[in-house]
Motif scaffolding. Structure first.
Motif, PDB file in Angstrom:
ATOM      1  N   THR A 275      24.165  77.455  40.425  1.00  0.00           N
ATOM      2  CA  THR A 275      24.439  78.314  39.275  1.00  0.00           C
ATOM      3  C   THR A 275      24.327  79.784  39.664  1.00  0.00           C
ATOM      4  O   THR A 275      25.137  80.606  39.246  1.00  0.00           O
TER       5      THR A 275
ATOM      6  N   ALA B 185      22.981  83.889  28.917  1.00  0.00           N
ATOM      7  CA  ALA B 185      23.097  82.751  27.999  1.00  0.00           C
ATOM      8  C   ALA B 185      23.988  81.659  28.584  1.00  0.00           C
ATOM      9  O   ALA B 185      23.659  80.470  28.508  1.00  0.00           O
ATOM     10  N   ARG B 186      25.084  82.056  29.178  1.00  0.00           N
ATOM     11  CA  ARG B 186      25.986  81.060  29.773  1.00  0.00           C
ATOM     12  C   ARG B 186      25.392  80.466  31.051  1.00  0.00           C
ATOM     13  O   ARG B 186      25.646  79.315  31.371  1.00  0.00           O
TER      14      ARG B 186
ATOM     15  N   VAL C 167      22.348  79.611  31.596  1.00  0.00           N
ATOM     16  CA  VAL C 167      21.471  78.499  31.211  1.00  0.00           C
ATOM     17  C   VAL C 167      22.304  77.253  30.928  1.00  0.00           C
ATOM     18  O   VAL C 167      21.975  76.158  31.387  1.00  0.00           O
ATOM     19  N   GLN C 168      23.390  77.417  30.202  1.00  0.00           N
ATOM     20  CA  GLN C 168      24.251  76.279  29.882  1.00  0.00           C
ATOM     21  C   GLN C 168      24.912  75.719  31.139  1.00  0.00           C
ATOM     22  O   GLN C 168      24.993  74.504  31.312  1.00  0.00           O
ATOM     23  N   VAL C 169      25.380  76.590  32.011  1.00  0.00           N
ATOM     24  CA  VAL C 169      26.033  76.150  33.245  1.00  0.00           C
ATOM     25  C   VAL C 169      25.030  75.436  34.140  1.00  0.00           C
ATOM     26  O   VAL C 169      25.353  74.413  34.754  1.00  0.00           O
TER      27      VAL C 169
ATOM     28  N   ARG D 133      22.462  73.677  33.201  1.00  0.00           N
ATOM     29  CA  ARG D 133      22.253  72.347  32.627  1.00  0.00           C
ATOM     30  C   ARG D 133      23.428  71.422  32.953  1.00  0.00           C
ATOM     31  O   ARG D 133      23.246  70.272  33.367  1.00  0.00           O
ATOM     32  N   LEU D 134      24.654  71.928  32.810  1.00  0.00           N
ATOM     33  CA  LEU D 134      25.836  71.131  33.139  1.00  0.00           C
ATOM     34  C   LEU D 134      25.869  70.779  34.629  1.00  0.00           C
ATOM     35  O   LEU D 134      26.232  69.664  35.005  1.00  0.00           O
TER      36      LEU D 134
ATOM     37  N   LYS E 222      33.826  70.537  30.702  1.00  0.00           N
ATOM     38  CA  LYS E 222      32.619  71.025  30.031  1.00  0.00           C
ATOM     39  C   LYS E 222      32.424  72.514  30.296  1.00  0.00           C
ATOM     40  O   LYS E 222      32.027  73.260  29.394  1.00  0.00           O
TER      41      LYS E 222
ATOM     42  N   VAL F 208      32.307  76.222  27.787  1.00  0.00           N
ATOM     43  CA  VAL F 208      31.188  77.162  27.814  1.00  0.00           C
ATOM     44  C   VAL F 208      31.625  78.560  28.255  1.00  0.00           C
ATOM     45  O   VAL F 208      31.151  79.556  27.716  1.00  0.00           O
TER      46      VAL F 208
END
Length: 132
Positions: free
Chosen positions: A37, A49-50, A52-54, A56-57, A93, A97
Motif C-alpha cells: 500500500t 482515507a483511501r 486505509v481502504q486500499v 484492507r483490500l 474493488k 475506492v
C-alpha cells in the motif's frame, strides 16, 4: 481419567501451536499489505482515507492468494486461473475506492504491482520484442 486429561492437554497445546503459526502468517501478510500500500500510495497519490481502504483490500487479496497457492499448489493451470480471477476482483474493488485518475494510474502500473502483490507466485509478465 488421567488419559482423558492428557488428551485434553495435548489437544490444547496443538491448538495453541496452530494458532501461533496462523498468527505469524497473518502478521506477515499484514506487514506485506502495508508495504504494498505504501508503494502504491506513492505511485497513484493516495490520500490517507483511501490508503486505509486500499490496505484492507490488499490484505484480503494477499490472504486469498495464499489460500489459492495452498489449495492449488499441485495444479499450476488452475492456480493461475484462480490468481487471475483474484487480480480482476481486486481491480474492481480498487475501482470502487479510488478516484478515476488514481485508478488510471493504478492500471498503468499494474505489471509492477502484480509482481509485488504475489505470494509464492512466479511473475508471468508478457514481454514485447523490439519491432513488434
Amino acid at each position: 481419567m488421567k488419559r482423558l486429561f492428557s488428551l485434553l492437554i495435548a489437544g490444547g497445546c496443538g491448538l495453541l501451536s496452530f494458532s501461533a503459526h496462523a498468527q505469524q502468517g497473518t502478521d506477515k501478510l499484514r506487514s506485506e499489505a502495508m508495504e504494498v500500500t505504501r508503494h502504491l500510495a506513492s505511485r497513484i497519490a493516495l490520500d490517507d482515507a483511501r490508503s486505509v481502504q486500499v490496505r484492507r483490500l490488499t490484505y484480503d487479496r494477499l490472504v486469498q492468494e495464499s489460500q489459492i497457492n495452498t489449495m492449488y499448489g499441485d495444479d499450476p493451470s488452475m492456480r493461475q486461473n484462480k490468481l487471475r480471477v483474484a487480480e480482476q476482483e481486486y481491480a474492481e474493488k480498487l475501482k470502487a475506492v479510488l478516484t478515476e485518475a488514481q485508478f488510471q494510474r493504478y492500471l498503468a502500473s499494474t505489471v509492477p504491482a502484480q509482481s509485488t502483490l504475489s505470494v509464492n507466485k512466479p511473475a508471468a509478465v508478457p514481454t514485447k520484442t523490439a519491432g513488434h
